[in-house]
Design a protein around this motif. Structure first.
Motif, PDB file in Angstrom:
ATOM      1  N   LEU A 213       0.811  -1.224   0.000  1.00  0.00           N
ATOM      2  CA  LEU A 213       0.000   0.000   0.000  1.00  0.00           C
ATOM      3  C   LEU A 213       0.838   1.265   0.000  1.00  0.00           C
ATOM      4  CD1 LEU A 213      -3.052   0.569   0.132  1.00  0.00           C
ATOM      5  CD2 LEU A 213      -2.790   0.905   2.571  1.00  0.00           C
ATOM      6  N   TYR A 214       1.862   1.294   0.839  1.00  0.00           N
ATOM      7  CA  TYR A 214       2.631   2.544   1.015  1.00  0.00           C
ATOM      8  C   TYR A 214       4.096   2.429   0.581  1.00  0.00           C
ATOM      9  CZ  TYR A 214      -1.140   3.698   4.399  1.00  0.00           C
ATOM     10  OH  TYR A 214      -2.331   3.941   5.019  1.00  0.00           O
ATOM     11  N   GLN A 215       4.518   1.251   0.198  1.00  0.00           N
ATOM     12  CA  GLN A 215       5.943   0.997  -0.087  1.00  0.00           C
ATOM     13  C   GLN A 215       6.805   1.394   1.110  1.00  0.00           C
ATOM     14  OE1 GLN A 215       4.182   3.029  -2.721  1.00  0.00           O
ATOM     15  NE2 GLN A 215       3.406   0.958  -3.050  1.00  0.00           N
ATOM     16  N   ILE A 216       6.365   0.949   2.305  1.00  0.00           N
ATOM     17  CA  ILE A 216       7.152   1.195   3.511  1.00  0.00           C
ATOM     18  C   ILE A 216       7.365  -0.113   4.268  1.00  0.00           C
ATOM     19  CG2 ILE A 216       6.483   3.609   3.916  1.00  0.00           C
ATOM     20  CD1 ILE A 216       4.384   2.562   5.908  1.00  0.00           C
ATOM     21  N   GLU A 217       8.416  -0.105   5.091  1.00  0.00           N
ATOM     22  CA  GLU A 217       8.623  -1.219   6.024  1.00  0.00           C
ATOM     23  C   GLU A 217       8.295  -0.698   7.412  1.00  0.00           C
ATOM     24  OE1 GLU A 217      12.586  -2.747   5.787  1.00  0.00           O
ATOM     25  OE2 GLU A 217      12.330  -3.326   3.686  1.00  0.00           O
ATOM     26  N   ALA A 218       7.704  -1.560   8.226  1.00  0.00           N
ATOM     27  CA  ALA A 218       7.349  -1.124   9.581  1.00  0.00           C
ATOM     28  C   ALA A 218       8.009  -2.026  10.607  1.00  0.00           C
ATOM     29  CB  ALA A 218       5.836  -1.165   9.750  1.00  0.00           C
ATOM     30  N   GLU A 219       8.366  -1.400  11.743  1.00  0.00           N
ATOM     31  CA  GLU A 219       8.806  -2.204  12.892  1.00  0.00           C
ATOM     32  C   GLU A 219       7.657  -2.254  13.870  1.00  0.00           C
ATOM     33  OE1 GLU A 219      12.493  -1.072  14.717  1.00  0.00           O
ATOM     34  OE2 GLU A 219      13.488  -1.063  12.753  1.00  0.00           O
ATOM     35  N   PHE A 220       7.426  -3.433  14.435  1.00  0.00           N
ATOM     36  CA  PHE A 220       6.258  -3.645  15.307  1.00  0.00           C
ATOM     37  C   PHE A 220       6.710  -3.859  16.756  1.00  0.00           C
ATOM     38  CE2 PHE A 220       4.847  -4.685  11.119  1.00  0.00           C
ATOM     39  CZ  PHE A 220       3.487  -4.431  11.071  1.00  0.00           C
ATOM     40  N   ILE A 221       5.979  -3.282  17.690  1.00  0.00           N
ATOM     41  CA  ILE A 221       6.134  -3.628  19.113  1.00  0.00           C
ATOM     42  C   ILE A 221       4.742  -4.016  19.592  1.00  0.00           C
ATOM     43  CG2 ILE A 221       6.669  -2.790  21.435  1.00  0.00           C
ATOM     44  CD1 ILE A 221       8.655  -0.842  20.203  1.00  0.00           C
ATOM     45  N   ASP A 222       4.608  -5.214  20.149  1.00  0.00           N
ATOM     46  CA  ASP A 222       3.297  -5.724  20.594  1.00  0.00           C
ATOM     47  C   ASP A 222       2.242  -5.590  19.496  1.00  0.00           C
ATOM     48  OD1 ASP A 222       4.357  -6.344  23.037  1.00  0.00           O
ATOM     49  OD2 ASP A 222       3.703  -4.470  23.982  1.00  0.00           O
ATOM     50  N   ASN A 223       2.591  -5.938  18.275  1.00  0.00           N
ATOM     51  CA  ASN A 223       1.697  -5.888  17.118  1.00  0.00           C
ATOM     52  C   ASN A 223       1.293  -4.479  16.697  1.00  0.00           C
ATOM     53  OD1 ASN A 223       1.510  -8.708  16.631  1.00  0.00           O
ATOM     54  ND2 ASN A 223       0.193  -8.852  18.450  1.00  0.00           N
ATOM     55  N   ILE A 224       1.923  -3.456  17.264  1.00  0.00           N
ATOM     56  CA  ILE A 224       1.613  -2.087  16.862  1.00  0.00           C
ATOM     57  C   ILE A 224       2.776  -1.571  16.013  1.00  0.00           C
ATOM     58  CG2 ILE A 224       1.287   0.284  17.704  1.00  0.00           C
ATOM     59  CD1 ILE A 224      -0.099  -0.899  20.141  1.00  0.00           C
ATOM     60  N   PRO A 225       2.498  -1.122  14.774  1.00  0.00           N
ATOM     61  CA  PRO A 225       3.603  -0.592  13.968  1.00  0.00           C
ATOM     62  C   PRO A 225       4.057   0.743  14.564  1.00  0.00           C
ATOM     63  CG  PRO A 225       1.529  -0.339  12.799  1.00  0.00           C
ATOM     64  CD  PRO A 225       1.216  -1.031  14.074  1.00  0.00           C
ATOM     65  N   VAL A 226       5.331   0.849  14.889  1.00  0.00           N
ATOM     66  CA  VAL A 226       5.794   2.046  15.598  1.00  0.00           C
ATOM     67  C   VAL A 226       6.827   2.846  14.813  1.00  0.00           C
ATOM     68  CG1 VAL A 226       5.304   1.267  17.942  1.00  0.00           C
ATOM     69  CG2 VAL A 226       7.467   0.642  16.864  1.00  0.00           C
ATOM     70  N   LEU A 227       7.495   2.209  13.880  1.00  0.00           N
ATOM     71  CA  LEU A 227       8.551   2.913  13.164  1.00  0.00           C
ATOM     72  C   LEU A 227       8.455   2.539  11.691  1.00  0.00           C
ATOM     73  CD1 LEU A 227      11.054   4.691  13.819  1.00  0.00           C
ATOM     74  CD2 LEU A 227      12.400   2.590  13.798  1.00  0.00           C
ATOM     75  N   PHE A 228       8.531   3.539  10.830  1.00  0.00           N
ATOM     76  CA  PHE A 228       8.380   3.284   9.404  1.00  0.00           C
ATOM     77  C   PHE A 228       9.621   3.732   8.652  1.00  0.00           C
ATOM     78  CE2 PHE A 228       4.248   4.138  11.277  1.00  0.00           C
ATOM     79  CZ  PHE A 228       3.564   2.988  10.926  1.00  0.00           C
ATOM     80  N   LYS A 229       9.994   2.955   7.671  1.00  0.00           N
ATOM     81  CA  LYS A 229      11.068   3.419   6.792  1.00  0.00           C
ATOM     82  C   LYS A 229      10.741   2.999   5.363  1.00  0.00           C
ATOM     83  CE  LYS A 229      13.878  -0.507   8.138  1.00  0.00           C
ATOM     84  NZ  LYS A 229      14.726  -1.061   9.086  1.00  0.00           N
ATOM     85  N   LYS A 230      11.334   3.731   4.436  1.00  0.00           N
ATOM     86  CA  LYS A 230      11.044   3.498   3.018  1.00  0.00           C
ATOM     87  C   LYS A 230      11.501   2.098   2.634  1.00  0.00           C
ATOM     88  CE  LYS A 230       9.797   5.250  -0.995  1.00  0.00           C
ATOM     89  NZ  LYS A 230       8.385   5.066  -1.189  1.00  0.00           N
ATOM     90  N   HIS A 231      10.639   1.416   1.886  1.00  0.00           N
ATOM     91  CA  HIS A 231      11.008   0.072   1.449  1.00  0.00           C
ATOM     92  C   HIS A 231      11.896   0.161   0.210  1.00  0.00           C
ATOM     93  CE1 HIS A 231      10.701  -4.132   0.469  1.00  0.00           C
ATOM     94  NE2 HIS A 231      10.243  -3.840  -0.730  1.00  0.00           N
ATOM     95  N   HIS A 232      13.035  -0.516   0.250  1.00  0.00           N
ATOM     96  CA  HIS A 232      13.927  -0.569  -0.916  1.00  0.00           C
ATOM     97  C   HIS A 232      13.921  -1.998  -1.436  1.00  0.00           C
ATOM     98  CE1 HIS A 232      15.352   3.469  -0.255  1.00  0.00           C
ATOM     99  NE2 HIS A 232      15.575   3.165   1.000  1.00  0.00           N
ATOM    100  N   PRO A 233      13.225  -2.250  -2.549  1.00  0.00           N
ATOM    101  CA  PRO A 233      13.164  -3.629  -3.050  1.00  0.00           C
ATOM    102  C   PRO A 233      14.569  -4.143  -3.367  1.00  0.00           C
ATOM    103  CG  PRO A 233      11.917  -2.115  -4.450  1.00  0.00           C
ATOM    104  CD  PRO A 233      12.585  -1.293  -3.421  1.00  0.00           C
ATOM    105  N   SER A 234      14.837  -5.380  -2.937  1.00  0.00           N
ATOM    106  CA  SER A 234      16.202  -5.916  -3.170  1.00  0.00           C
ATOM    107  C   SER A 234      16.312  -6.446  -4.581  1.00  0.00           C
ATOM    108  CB  SER A 234      16.494  -7.000  -2.160  1.00  0.00           C
ATOM    109  OG  SER A 234      15.414  -7.887  -2.106  1.00  0.00           O
TER     110      SER A 234
END
Ligand code: ATP
Length: 234
Positions: A213-234
């Protein structure tokens, strides 16, 4: 899209800019014509309701915070009682309005003119006017935009209480995915006018869907996305 708003739920509508979130809310209120399909309100077609009856059933807060010029804040909130003018009782209305002003931390400002409020205060005033309707359905377009973190939590807690305790059906457009995960009982994910996922935050806010949806990667804590960074396809 097929969507049912039921009592006791706080539904979050999420999706990128231009996905159709506002259009969906407007369609649910009958404010934009829909080219196909129907909106039912309590098993009856929405277009069969008179404006005043619809006004008692649905309260809507648009994205633009348009407020009347020159009115005191307390009078703006009392506009929410207009659909009930034939049956309402002055003392009950006053008690309800004062309770809402306290809940939204606006009581101290009640005699101030609406146009002099700050952006966050105006956002809370628009919500207060909608709460004064005391309707079964509450549709809110980005209600926490321009609120500070404490007011954001206060408003989201209030909306959750409206859903869970007062058994209202509350539907909010949100861009803050952490907030959506923390408070909403169900999420609807929109992309280009189409619902691509709906369910609990755990079901909808998956790394794969966020990437799509957003082309972002998220880090989750307790199933809550808390940090987002741009997704760079490998
Ligand atoms: N009356 C209209 N005429 C033409 N296009 C419109 C109209 N209303 C909305 N649109 C278009 O429909 C799309 C969805 O708009 P909408 O306001 O529903 O998006 P949104 O998901 O709420 O976006 P945002 O997150 O930016 O508020 C947008 O591309 C918008 O330009």
């Amino acid at each position: 899209m097929s969507l049912a708003l039921t009592p006791g739920e706080l539904i979050g509508i999420i999706g990128p800019n231009g996905a159709g979130k506002t259009t969906l809310l407007k369609a649910l209120c009958g404010l934009v014509p829909i080219s196909d399909g129907h909106v039912f309100l309590n098993d009856k077609l929405l277009e069969c309701y008179s404006p005043s009856h619809k006004g008692r059933e649905i309260a809507y807060v648009p994205q633009d915070r348009v407020l009347p010029y020159g009115m005191k804040l307390i009078d703006v909130v009392s506009l929410g009682r207009i659909p009930h003018f034939k049956t309402s009782n002055e003392k009950d209305d006053k008690d309800l309005i004062n309770a809402i002003l306290h809940e939204l931390d606006l009581y101290g400002l009640r005699f101030q003119r609406a146009e002099t409020l700050s952006g966050g205060e105006k956002a809370r005033l628009c919500l207060a006017r909608a709460l004064a309707v005391n309707s079964c359905f509450l549709l809110l377009d980005e209600p926490t935009a321009s609120l500070d973190p404490a007011q954001t939590l206060n408003v989201m807690s209030l909306l959750k209480r409206q859903a869970l305790i007062r058994q209202k059906s509350v539907c909010v457009v949100l861009h803050d995915l952490s907030l959506a995960a923390q408070f909403c009982t169900k999420l609807i994910m929109l992309e280009k006018g189409v619902c691509i996922a709906q369910g609990t935050a755990q079901e909808v806010l998956t790394p794969a869907l966020l990437q799509k949806l957003y082309q972002i990667e998220a880090e989750f804590i307790d199933n809550i996305p808390v940090l987002f960074k741009k997704h760079h396809p490998s």
